[in-house]
Motif scaffolding. Sequence first.
Motif, PDB file in Angstrom:
ATOM      1  N   ARG A 175       0.834  -1.205   0.000  1.00  0.00           N
ATOM      2  CA  ARG A 175       0.000   0.000   0.000  1.00  0.00           C
ATOM      3  C   ARG A 175       0.868   1.254   0.000  1.00  0.00           C
ATOM      4  O   ARG A 175       0.574   2.222  -0.708  1.00  0.00           O
ATOM      5  CB  ARG A 175      -0.931  -0.004   1.218  1.00  0.00           C
ATOM      6  N   LEU A 178       2.151   1.722  -3.454  1.00  0.00           N
ATOM      7  CA  LEU A 178       1.102   2.235  -4.348  1.00  0.00           C
ATOM      8  C   LEU A 178       0.889   3.733  -4.139  1.00  0.00           C
ATOM      9  O   LEU A 178       0.631   4.473  -5.087  1.00  0.00           O
ATOM     10  CB  LEU A 178      -0.220   1.489  -4.105  1.00  0.00           C
ATOM     11  N   ASP A 179       1.018   4.159  -2.871  1.00  0.00           N
ATOM     12  CA  ASP A 179       0.791   5.575  -2.573  1.00  0.00           C
ATOM     13  C   ASP A 179       1.847   6.476  -3.205  1.00  0.00           C
ATOM     14  O   ASP A 179       1.649   7.684  -3.307  1.00  0.00           O
ATOM     15  CB  ASP A 179       0.745   5.784  -1.051  1.00  0.00           C
ATOM     16  N   GLU A 189      -6.102  -2.641  -5.038  1.00  0.00           N
ATOM     17  CA  GLU A 189      -6.622  -2.285  -3.706  1.00  0.00           C
ATOM     18  C   GLU A 189      -7.619  -3.334  -3.218  1.00  0.00           C
ATOM     19  O   GLU A 189      -7.627  -3.700  -2.047  1.00  0.00           O
ATOM     20  CB  GLU A 189      -7.305  -0.908  -3.741  1.00  0.00           C
ATOM     21  N   ARG A 193      -7.129  -5.583   0.059  1.00  0.00           N
ATOM     22  CA  ARG A 193      -8.132  -5.638   1.118  1.00  0.00           C
ATOM     23  C   ARG A 193      -8.461  -7.105   1.455  1.00  0.00           C
ATOM     24  O   ARG A 193      -8.547  -7.483   2.609  1.00  0.00           O
ATOM     25  CB  ARG A 193      -9.399  -4.879   0.668  1.00  0.00           C
TER      26      ARG A 193
END
Lengths: 346, 150
Positions: A175, A178-179, A189, A193
Amino acid sequence: MSAAGWRAAIAQFVTEQSAARAVDIADIRQLGGGAIQENYALDVRVRGGAFDGRHAWVLRADAPSRVAASHSRAEEFALLQVAHDAGVLAPQPLWQCADPGLIGQPFYLMQRLTGTAAARDLVRGAWTEDQRNSLAQRLGQELARIHGIRPPQPRLSYLPKPGIASARSRVQQYRLWLDCLPDAHPVLEWGLRWLDVNALEADTVVLCHSDYRTGNYLVNDGELSGILDWEFANWGDRYEDLAWFCARCWRFGAWQFEAGGIADREPFYAGYTSESGQQVDTERVAYWEVMAAVRWSVIALQQAQRHCSGQEESLELALTGRIVPEMELDILQTIERIEAGERNCA
Amino acid sequence: MHNQPYGRALLSTARDTLKSLLGVLPEAQRYDALMVLNAMAISARESEPAARHDCVVELDLLRRLDSSSRAEREGVDGTVVVGAVDVDGTRFDSELARRNKQLAQALRSGRFDASSDRAIRELLWHQVIAKLRVSNPKYLAEFAPEFSRN
């Protein structure tokens, strides 16, 4: 400085390290493949000392552009020492030079193993079924040997601390990566999750190679001759490596051979069990195959971003960005297959 | 108005010419040429009307998912209007990017865990299929032939 210009500096370095009378570097040539590091093949003649004789070595140095999460050469050298001492079929590490002054960046020397690592050649090889199975079995055994390395390892103290919930820490890591990218990726995403909600805890923390796949081992005359590319090795869940090897994205078009495009899964798992005494839980492999598809997606996006940002213009990097939907399809299909399996069991 | 042949036909002829050179190229350059061929094929497919239509459907699915935009959706009634008023596609593309960003955040926070599962999956499948139709239709035909256009 060119490779030829290093010749004298490297010869001097080897002379000192091996307590030789004289060292002659007969040939230096760059080896292909290495977005992260540069490899050079060295043919060396050592006179005197414990290494007297002719040698085929590899010099490994950082490439101009490094990828997040890869180790420094010094760290990789320590890893090779630990793996080699544990009896893993890895190149024998020789000496390292942390001083960037010598050839422009830190480097180390290791034994040069014979064989081919070219993934597309390997999966298209005219193997008999026996050859396929025995190669897959050997690969399972070597992986189990790597996983036999457990914390604590003083020489690997630079590795992040082994946390038990390694699946969750991977989710967090991806994550964060990805940011750092400009676009949104809903499928990734969604997969992350699912990986978070269904996170599995490792039974034991082991040393994971973390890039154990076709393309990163050598085969010589049909026999496994070396495990390469240790730069991502880390403490983790054994299933991370088992799944990475089998993931669809590492079959190089040989789809029917689910173990790395070279064989069925069974001999690979059997080899692993024979060396580790550990049965392979295929449900855990499936979970970590989703993780594998997410991981390679994020790395592929990072590579494409290196091109898009102007940091390193390259058609290969650019095209890598466009393979991401292949892994995204794997994510959707693997998760839906797992869910269907759970419904059938319920 | 340009003169014929138009872009797509030109690109196709250029690809055929490059293909005919593959045999005489040394191994190292052959790999480069194959990458060029692949990049040209992706660009050609990306510029086809069908690919644009897939983006229109994607935006529609994204809007449907966003309950707060119900009024807006009813006003638009289908999405062709967007393309018509938005000649260069800038507003279309920025809305698509914005909605995907919102969706990504919502998915990460778990807002869709319990609800909208079917709608989410329909959208995610659509996105992946649409991208594969452009970037690798062979892969799509291999693993999800029911969505293959060819």
